[in-house]
Design a protein around this motif. Structure first.
Motif, PDB file in Angstrom:
ATOM      1  N   PHE A   1       0.831  -1.207   0.000  1.00 33.14           N
ATOM      2  CA  PHE A   1       0.000   0.000   0.000  1.00 33.14           C
ATOM      3  C   PHE A   1       0.865   1.256   0.000  1.00 33.14           C
ATOM      4  O   PHE A   1       0.593   2.213  -0.731  1.00 33.14           O
ATOM      5  CB  PHE A   1      -0.935  -0.005   1.212  1.00 33.14           C
ATOM      6  N   ASN A   2       1.941   1.253   0.808  1.00 31.88           N
ATOM      7  CA  ASN A   2       2.829   2.410   0.820  1.00 31.88           C
ATOM      8  C   ASN A   2       3.540   2.586  -0.517  1.00 31.88           C
ATOM      9  O   ASN A   2       3.754   3.712  -0.971  1.00 31.88           O
ATOM     10  CB  ASN A   2       3.848   2.279   1.951  1.00 31.88           C
ATOM     11  N   ALA A   3       3.910   1.480  -1.149  1.00 34.94           N
ATOM     12  CA  ALA A   3       4.525   1.572  -2.478  1.00 34.94           C
ATOM     13  C   ALA A   3       3.559   2.211  -3.470  1.00 34.94           C
ATOM     14  O   ALA A   3       3.956   3.044  -4.297  1.00 34.94           O
ATOM     15  CB  ALA A   3       4.938   0.181  -2.955  1.00 34.94           C
ATOM     16  N   TRP A   4       2.297   1.850  -3.376  1.00 41.60           N
ATOM     17  CA  TRP A   4       1.276   2.423  -4.268  1.00 41.60           C
ATOM     18  C   TRP A   4       1.111   3.918  -4.015  1.00 41.60           C
ATOM     19  O   TRP A   4       1.003   4.712  -4.951  1.00 41.60           O
ATOM     20  CB  TRP A   4      -0.047   1.679  -4.056  1.00 41.60           C
ATOM     21  N   LEU A   5       1.141   4.323  -2.743  1.00 37.44           N
ATOM     22  CA  LEU A   5       1.041   5.746  -2.425  1.00 37.44           C
ATOM     23  C   LEU A   5       2.254   6.515  -2.961  1.00 37.44           C
ATOM     24  O   LEU A   5       2.127   7.652  -3.440  1.00 37.44           O
ATOM     25  CB  LEU A   5       0.920   5.953  -0.914  1.00 37.44           C
ATOM     26  N   LEU A   6       3.431   5.902  -2.905  1.00 36.11           N
ATOM     27  CA  LEU A   6       4.615   6.555  -3.437  1.00 36.11           C
ATOM     28  C   LEU A   6       4.548   6.685  -4.953  1.00 36.11           C
ATOM     29  O   LEU A   6       4.977   7.694  -5.521  1.00 36.11           O
ATOM     30  CB  LEU A   6       5.866   5.781  -3.024  1.00 36.11           C
ATOM     31  N   LEU A   7       4.028   5.674  -5.616  1.00 35.01           N
ATOM     32  CA  LEU A   7       3.845   5.770  -7.069  1.00 35.01           C
ATOM     33  C   LEU A   7       2.899   6.914  -7.414  1.00 35.01           C
ATOM     34  O   LEU A   7       3.107   7.633  -8.390  1.00 35.01           O
ATOM     35  CB  LEU A   7       3.293   4.444  -7.613  1.00 35.01           C
ATOM     36  N   ARG A   8       1.874   7.086  -6.601  1.00 34.37           N
ATOM     37  CA  ARG A   8       0.951   8.205  -6.809  1.00 34.37           C
ATOM     38  C   ARG A   8       1.673   9.534  -6.589  1.00 34.37           C
ATOM     39  O   ARG A   8       1.513  10.486  -7.360  1.00 34.37           O
ATOM     40  CB  ARG A   8      -0.246   8.087  -5.864  1.00 34.37           C
TER      41      ARG A   8
END
Length: 390
Positions: free
Chosen positions: A243-250
């Motif tokens: 989930f944190n990786a996805w937020l960083l991609l955003r």
């Protein structure tokens, strides 16, 4: 592709499920296999399939690939925090009796790892002013294995000449690790200047919204990155969540846009502070009178959004300033949309010995600002009101 395009598209294979525009969050700890033969191939790195999220995950892999491209590297490792990235990288290069040389001004927790944690494992350290390359050369010995620094440094924004340090290091077969958190890959790419590993607290500008704790390490050496991932990140367990990786991609999608506005605001704030009668000095690489301006100009594409300044007074005077801001928030961390203010000696750098602050480029009355994305006039007005209280 140019930076803004890469920050949105780099590393993607275009095969999102159900033709989704955004990649999904692979919120799973475990991946299944069709056969033992498939297991053998994955374990032997003959397949790109996944085993367990502690080792890899599609969401994390996309983030790592994107960050590698943005930092002009070939591979990256995602960590649960910036300190996980920094400490794991240092441990990966050092063994008992080795020495690490660090710049005299470092983030407080990095300073503690070097001066308190590593010595417990019989690793030595030396602290030097790396803005003076001749001083660096004097302290190198046969046991020196790593040179580690930030540029711009936290919190006094000192600028280290990356190419000169690399030149010294390569002559002595020493690895160079640079914390690029303040500059971000938008303004600076140390790997292009010969650095071995770049680390980030991705909590800051990479995320940009103050809702993630994360770290990244990037290198051109793929074999080293595999070692860092599987022998250190996996075994120490500093794993980033999908989930944190996805937020960083955003967050990465707007990194270029944000950094341009951050810097534009910071330049206006720095010029305001430099002319204020109650401000003794301003530390910002974008000011021509700043000591490291010319070096910053030669190795960076911009000057970032971090400013430190000395008020004309003591610790109590500085406290009065930070206690009287309204729009600006008193907090540790940086790189958020909101403008943040803090007293390093009392907050992020409280681990430094008080009686030796000046030796490390700090003072008790130093104030640090992470200039945000609000209207610059509102930020300046808030600072003006706070300074009127002293």
């Amino acid at each position: 592709m140019k930076f803004d395009t890469k920050s949105i598209h780099a590393g993607a294979n275009g095969n999102n499920p159900n033709n989704a525009l955004n990649p999904p969050i692979f919120q799973t700890s475990t991946f299944v296999f069709d056969s033992i033969d498939q297991v053998k191939k994955v374990m032997a790195f003959e397949s790109d399939d996944y085993v367990y999220t502690r080792g890899n995950n599609p969401t994390l892999r996309l983030l790592e690939n994107r960050m590698a491209e943005l930092e002009c590297g070939n591979a990256a490792v995602a960590f649960a925090s910036g300190m996980a990235a920094i400490s794991s990288t240092l441990f990966s290069f050092l063994k008992p009796k080795d020495t690490v040389i660090v710049h005299k001004t470092l983030y407080g927790s990095s300073f503690n790892v070097v001066t308190k944690v590593l010595p417990q494992y019989d690793v030595n350290y030396k602290v030097v002013d790396m803005t003076k390359t001749d001083e660096l050369e004097k302290v190198i010995d046969a046991n020196t294995k790593v040179i580690y620094f930030e540029t711009p440094s936290n919190p006094n924004l000192s600028i280290v000449d990356i190419k000169k340090v690399v030149e010294v290091a390569k002559k002595n077969d020493i690895k160079v690790v640079v914390d690029n958190t303040f500059a971000t890959p938008y303004f600076q790419n140390p790997l292009e200047m010969g650095v071995d590993v770049v680390v980030h607290s991705a909590t800051k500008y990479i995320c940009g919204h103050g809702d993630v704790v994360a770290g990244i390490a990037v290198s051109k050496d793929v074999d080293y990155i595999n070692t860092l991932k599987f022998d250190y990140m996996c075994e120490f367990g500093g794993v980033m969540s999908p989930f944190n990786a996805w937020l960083l991609l955003r967050g990465l999608k707007t990194l270029g846009v944000r950094m341009r506005q951050h810097e534009a605001n910071a330049m206006k704030v720095a010029k305001f502070l430099s002319k204020h009668p109650k401000v003794k000095s301003v530390m910002y690489p974008g000011l021509e009178e700043f000591e490291g301006h010319e070096v910053a100009k030669s190795q960076m594409r911009g000057y970032g959004a971090m400013i430190s300044f000395e008020i004309d007074g003591d610790l109590e005077t500085a406290i009065r300033v930070v206690d009287n801001v309204k729009l600006i928030k008193l907090a540790v961390s940086l790189g958020d949309c909101e403008t943040l203010i803090e007293l390093p000696a009392a907050m992020t750098h409280s681990g430094y010995p008080k009686e030796e602050l000046v030796k490390f480029g700090l003072t008790e009355s130093m104030i640090r600002i992470s200039v945000g994305l609000e209207d610059s006039e509102d930020i300046i007005k808030d600072l003006e009101n706070a300074l009127s209280n002293i």
